[in-house]
Write a protein that holds these residues in place. Structure first.
Motif, PDB file in Angstrom:
ATOM      1  N   ILE A  19      23.642   5.312 -18.958  1.00  0.00           N
ATOM      2  CA  ILE A  19      24.850   5.198 -19.773  1.00  0.00           C
ATOM      3  C   ILE A  19      24.886   6.399 -20.707  1.00  0.00           C
ATOM      4  N   ALA A  20      26.009   7.074 -20.767  1.00  0.00           N
ATOM      5  CA  ALA A  20      26.176   8.210 -21.677  1.00  0.00           C
ATOM      6  C   ALA A  20      27.401   7.950 -22.544  1.00  0.00           C
ATOM      7  N   VAL A  21      27.172   7.701 -23.823  1.00  0.00           N
ATOM      8  CA  VAL A  21      28.254   7.388 -24.756  1.00  0.00           C
ATOM      9  C   VAL A  21      28.124   8.293 -25.979  1.00  0.00           C
ATOM     10  N   ARG A  22      29.195   9.023 -26.280  1.00  0.00           N
ATOM     11  CA  ARG A  22      29.240   9.901 -27.458  1.00  0.00           C
ATOM     12  C   ARG A  22      28.024  10.822 -27.536  1.00  0.00           C
ATOM     13  N   GLY A  23      27.678  11.400 -26.399  1.00  0.00           N
ATOM     14  CA  GLY A  23      26.605  12.385 -26.355  1.00  0.00           C
ATOM     15  C   GLY A  23      25.195  11.816 -26.318  1.00  0.00           C
ATOM     16  N   THR A  24      25.048  10.494 -26.299  1.00  0.00           N
ATOM     17  CA  THR A  24      23.731   9.856 -26.252  1.00  0.00           C
ATOM     18  C   THR A  24      23.545   9.156 -24.914  1.00  0.00           C
ATOM     19  N   LYS A  25      22.385   9.368 -24.298  1.00  0.00           N
ATOM     20  CA  LYS A  25      22.108   8.783 -22.987  1.00  0.00           C
ATOM     21  C   LYS A  25      21.069   7.669 -23.098  1.00  0.00           C
ATOM     22  N   TYR A  26      21.273   6.647 -22.278  1.00  0.00           N
ATOM     23  CA  TYR A  26      20.358   5.506 -22.199  1.00  0.00           C
ATOM     24  C   TYR A  26      20.008   5.277 -20.729  1.00  0.00           C
ATOM     25  N   LEU A  27      18.741   5.110 -20.446  1.00  0.00           N
ATOM     26  CA  LEU A  27      18.325   4.667 -19.120  1.00  0.00           C
ATOM     27  C   LEU A  27      18.245   3.147 -19.140  1.00  0.00           C
ATOM     28  N   VAL A  28      18.811   2.489 -18.122  1.00  0.00           N
ATOM     29  CA  VAL A  28      18.813   1.029 -18.041  1.00  0.00           C
ATOM     30  C   VAL A  28      18.077   0.592 -16.773  1.00  0.00           C
ATOM     31  N   LEU A  54       5.116   1.406 -12.481  1.00  0.00           N
ATOM     32  CA  LEU A  54       6.374   1.110 -13.158  1.00  0.00           C
ATOM     33  C   LEU A  54       6.595   2.054 -14.334  1.00  0.00           C
ATOM     34  N   ALA A  55       5.590   2.160 -15.175  1.00  0.00           N
ATOM     35  CA  ALA A  55       5.696   3.025 -16.351  1.00  0.00           C
ATOM     36  C   ALA A  55       5.898   4.480 -15.940  1.00  0.00           C
ATOM     37  N   HIS A  56       5.155   4.913 -14.919  1.00  0.00           N
ATOM     38  CA  HIS A  56       5.273   6.299 -14.451  1.00  0.00           C
ATOM     39  C   HIS A  56       6.677   6.568 -13.918  1.00  0.00           C
ATOM     40  N   SER A  57       7.230   5.622 -13.157  1.00  0.00           N
ATOM     41  CA  SER A  57       8.568   5.813 -12.590  1.00  0.00           C
ATOM     42  C   SER A  57       9.618   5.937 -13.686  1.00  0.00           C
ATOM     43  N   ILE A  58       9.501   5.089 -14.707  1.00  0.00           N
ATOM     44  CA  ILE A  58      10.451   5.138 -15.811  1.00  0.00           C
ATOM     45  C   ILE A  58      10.330   6.457 -16.563  1.00  0.00           C
ATOM     46  N   ILE A  67      16.304  11.882 -21.297  1.00  0.00           N
ATOM     47  CA  ILE A  67      16.744  10.669 -21.979  1.00  0.00           C
ATOM     48  C   ILE A  67      15.652  10.194 -22.922  1.00  0.00           C
ATOM     49  N   ARG A  68      16.044   9.757 -24.106  1.00  0.00           N
ATOM     50  CA  ARG A  68      15.073   9.267 -25.092  1.00  0.00           C
ATOM     51  C   ARG A  68      15.235   7.774 -25.376  1.00  0.00           C
ATOM     52  N   LYS A  69      16.321   7.177 -24.896  1.00  0.00           N
ATOM     53  CA  LYS A  69      16.572   5.765 -25.173  1.00  0.00           C
ATOM     54  C   LYS A  69      16.485   4.962 -23.878  1.00  0.00           C
ATOM     55  N   LEU A  70      15.759   3.849 -23.952  1.00  0.00           N
ATOM     56  CA  LEU A  70      15.486   3.035 -22.766  1.00  0.00           C
ATOM     57  C   LEU A  70      15.911   1.589 -23.017  1.00  0.00           C
ATOM     58  N   ASN A  99       5.863   4.073 -25.482  1.00  0.00           N
ATOM     59  CA  ASN A  99       6.088   4.010 -26.936  1.00  0.00           C
ATOM     60  C   ASN A  99       6.661   5.294 -27.531  1.00  0.00           C
ATOM     61  N   ASN A 100       6.784   6.346 -26.733  1.00  0.00           N
ATOM     62  CA  ASN A 100       7.408   7.577 -27.232  1.00  0.00           C
ATOM     63  C   ASN A 100       8.930   7.533 -27.135  1.00  0.00           C
ATOM     64  N   PHE A 101       9.444   6.494 -26.482  1.00  0.00           N
ATOM     65  CA  PHE A 101      10.883   6.347 -26.343  1.00  0.00           C
ATOM     66  C   PHE A 101      11.415   5.297 -27.315  1.00  0.00           C
ATOM     67  N   GLU A 102      12.710   5.345 -27.559  1.00  0.00           N
ATOM     68  CA  GLU A 102      13.360   4.298 -28.335  1.00  0.00           C
ATOM     69  C   GLU A 102      13.750   3.188 -27.360  1.00  0.00           C
ATOM     70  N   VAL A 103      13.101   2.044 -27.477  1.00  0.00           N
ATOM     71  CA  VAL A 103      13.238   0.992 -26.474  1.00  0.00           C
ATOM     72  C   VAL A 103      14.057  -0.181 -27.019  1.00  0.00           C
ATOM     73  N   TYR A 104      15.037  -0.610 -26.249  1.00  0.00           N
ATOM     74  CA  TYR A 104      15.832  -1.802 -26.546  1.00  0.00           C
ATOM     75  C   TYR A 104      15.477  -2.847 -25.493  1.00  0.00           C
ATOM     76  N   THR A 105      14.952  -3.971 -25.920  1.00  0.00           N
ATOM     77  CA  THR A 105      14.508  -4.995 -24.986  1.00  0.00           C
ATOM     78  C   THR A 105      15.427  -6.203 -25.074  1.00  0.00           C
ATOM     79  N   ILE A 106      16.011  -6.558 -23.942  1.00  0.00           N
ATOM     80  CA  ILE A 106      16.922  -7.694 -23.857  1.00  0.00           C
ATOM     81  C   ILE A 106      16.198  -8.852 -23.179  1.00  0.00           C
ATOM     82  N   ALA A 107      16.351 -10.039 -23.735  1.00  0.00           N
ATOM     83  CA  ALA A 107      15.613 -11.209 -23.245  1.00  0.00           C
ATOM     84  C   ALA A 107      16.161 -11.704 -21.917  1.00  0.00           C
TER      85      ALA A 107
END
Length: 252
Positions: A19-28, A54-58, A67-70, A99-107
């Protein structure tokens, strides 16, 4: 891979999107099911280093696309309640790796106690611009339904194709479904009648999924069993970009 929305891109050959919104990218990514190898081991199937892969692929995708946001779109862990000791170790190792990325975790429905285990905030939903993200096992909020797109996981989307020899081949896929205005109005006072639902394939390489051309509506979770979204007019995309009208996919 572009399907017509300039803020959302499916990554070619990968069960992941950007997702790329207002110049910021997120990997989902969704449905990591960390610890599923323990379940497989009980069935006599040994898998090594699944969590590390898994971690290596991400991390590889994050670096490739700068991308810095996950966003982890639910079912991060495989156990439903408190994880066993071995899975606990895998989870902590995985979150240490990212842990070097900004991570958003959804339940997800498998993520009870995940916040306690890894010491991170667990969200029910995330809204980025006009794109809502939730795991997909429960009904989304009215705010989410007001967005242009709703992105979910949960269903482990796949398709099955019958070969000339009569055998079946299953592969991961993407599903884009339409809302049912009549049913949506039963659940929401206000919603975007043009909202599109994107259902992701499972990111874990050990999970192919359940083919949508052999799955009953009542087995596809709340969004479909409630009639909120319909398979009528839905489209399926393979990871390699082939677009299929759902009605044209043969039942298996």
């Amino acid at each position: 891979m572009d399907f017509g929305h300039n803020e959302i891109r499916f990554i070619y050959g990968k069960p992941a999107l950007v997702i790329a919104v207002r110049g910021t990218k997120y990997l989902v990514v969704g449905d990591l099911h960390i610890g599923i190898e323990l379940e497989l081991a009980r069935k006599g199937i040994t898998v090594y280093d699944a969590t590390e892969r898994l971690a290596h692929s991400i991390k590889k995708i994050m670096h490739e696309f700068s991308i810095r946001k996950l966003v982890l779109l639910g079912d991060v862990k495989n156990s439903i309640m408190w994880p066993p000791k071995a899975e606990l170790s895998m989870l902590k190792s995985f979150f240490q790796e990212i842990n070097n990325f900004e991570v958003y975790t959804i339940a997800g429905n498998h993520d009870a106690h995940l916040g306690e285990v890894v010491g991170t905030e667990i969200r029910k939903e995330l809204i980025i611009g006009n794109i809502a993200l939730t795991h997909g096992h429960a009904m989304p909020s009215e705010q989410a339904m007001a967005c242009d797109y709703l992105i979910t996981a949960h269903n482990h989307i796949a398709i099955a194709e019958k070969g000339k020899d009569g055998s079946f081949k299953e592969e991961k896929a993407w599903l884009i479904a339409l809302p049912s205005g009549k049913n949506a109005s039963k659940h929401y006072t206000h919603f975007n009648k043009d909202i599109r639902l994107i259902v992701m394939p499972a990111f874990n390489e050990l999970i192919t999924g359940t083919p949508v051309n052999s799955l009953r509506k009542d087995k596809m979770g709340a969004l479909f069993s409630s009639g909120l979204f319909t398979m009528h007019g839905a489209k399926v995309y393979t990871l390699w970009g082939a677009e299929l009208a759902f009605g044209a996919i043969p039942k298996v």
